[in-house]
Write a protein that holds these residues in place. Sequence first.
Motif, PDB file in Angstrom:
ATOM      1  N   ARG A 228       3.482   5.464  -5.955  1.00  0.00           N
ATOM      2  CA  ARG A 228       3.325   5.395  -7.418  1.00  0.00           C
ATOM      3  C   ARG A 228       2.110   6.179  -7.874  1.00  0.00           C
ATOM      4  O   ARG A 228       2.146   6.862  -8.904  1.00  0.00           O
ATOM      5  N   LEU A 229       1.023   6.108  -7.133  1.00  0.00           N
ATOM      6  CA  LEU A 229      -0.196   6.834  -7.485  1.00  0.00           C
ATOM      7  C   LEU A 229       0.043   8.335  -7.455  1.00  0.00           C
ATOM      8  O   LEU A 229      -0.401   9.066  -8.345  1.00  0.00           O
ATOM      9  N   SER A 230       0.746   8.782  -6.458  1.00  0.00           N
ATOM     10  CA  SER A 230       1.068  10.204  -6.357  1.00  0.00           C
ATOM     11  C   SER A 230       1.904  10.658  -7.548  1.00  0.00           C
ATOM     12  O   SER A 230       1.642  11.703  -8.148  1.00  0.00           O
ATOM     13  N   THR A 231       2.901   9.852  -7.909  1.00  0.00           N
ATOM     14  CA  THR A 231       3.749  10.166  -9.061  1.00  0.00           C
ATOM     15  C   THR A 231       2.929  10.182 -10.345  1.00  0.00           C
ATOM     16  O   THR A 231       3.069  11.100 -11.178  1.00  0.00           O
ATOM     17  N   ASP A 232       2.046   9.204 -10.517  1.00  0.00           N
ATOM     18  CA  ASP A 232       1.219   9.131 -11.722  1.00  0.00           C
ATOM     19  C   ASP A 232       0.244  10.302 -11.796  1.00  0.00           C
ATOM     20  O   ASP A 232      -0.009  10.837 -12.883  1.00  0.00           O
ATOM     21  N   ARG A 233      -0.309  10.713 -10.669  1.00  0.00           N
ATOM     22  CA  ARG A 233      -1.222  11.870 -10.665  1.00  0.00           C
ATOM     23  C   ARG A 233      -0.484  13.144 -11.073  1.00  0.00           C
ATOM     24  O   ARG A 233      -1.016  13.963 -11.836  1.00  0.00           O
TER      25      ARG A 233
ATOM     26  N   ARG B  76       0.834  -1.209   0.000  1.00  0.00           N
ATOM     27  CA  ARG B  76       0.000   0.000   0.000  1.00  0.00           C
ATOM     28  C   ARG B  76       0.867   1.258   0.000  1.00  0.00           C
ATOM     29  O   ARG B  76       0.584   2.209  -0.734  1.00  0.00           O
TER      30      ARG B  76
ATOM     31  N   PHE C 121       2.292   1.596  -3.415  1.00  0.00           N
ATOM     32  CA  PHE C 121       1.240   1.959  -4.353  1.00  0.00           C
ATOM     33  C   PHE C 121       0.864   3.429  -4.203  1.00  0.00           C
ATOM     34  O   PHE C 121       0.669   4.137  -5.206  1.00  0.00           O
ATOM     35  N   ASP C 122       0.776   3.907  -2.964  1.00  0.00           N
ATOM     36  CA  ASP C 122       0.447   5.317  -2.743  1.00  0.00           C
ATOM     37  C   ASP C 122       1.500   6.225  -3.365  1.00  0.00           C
ATOM     38  O   ASP C 122       1.175   7.269  -3.948  1.00  0.00           O
TER      39      ASP C 122
END
Length: 90
Positions: free
Chosen positions: A72-77, A66, A69-70
């Motif tokens: 990576r999600l921040s980077t992708d956003r 998690r 993933f958080d």
Amino acid sequence: MKISTRIQAISVTHPLSMNRKLDQYLSEHLPDLMDEYKIADRTDIHDLDRKFEGYEKRMDDLELWRTEFDQRLSTDRTRMDRLKVKYGVK
């Protein structure tokens, strides 16, 4: 012979206290009581301990996933927001 010595000798051969009677009863009947009342023994608890250790490890693994993933999600956003600005998408 003193009276206290006689009492001590009698108490050794004939348990007078409730604790000794209870210990004797449990020693004689514990296997039957465990079956009748479904009392757990050490091996049952050992198996549960092993299961809980496995669950804790899985939870630690999920927590690590998690966190990653958080990130990576921040980077992708951030990348997605930049692309929206670049291509004028609202």
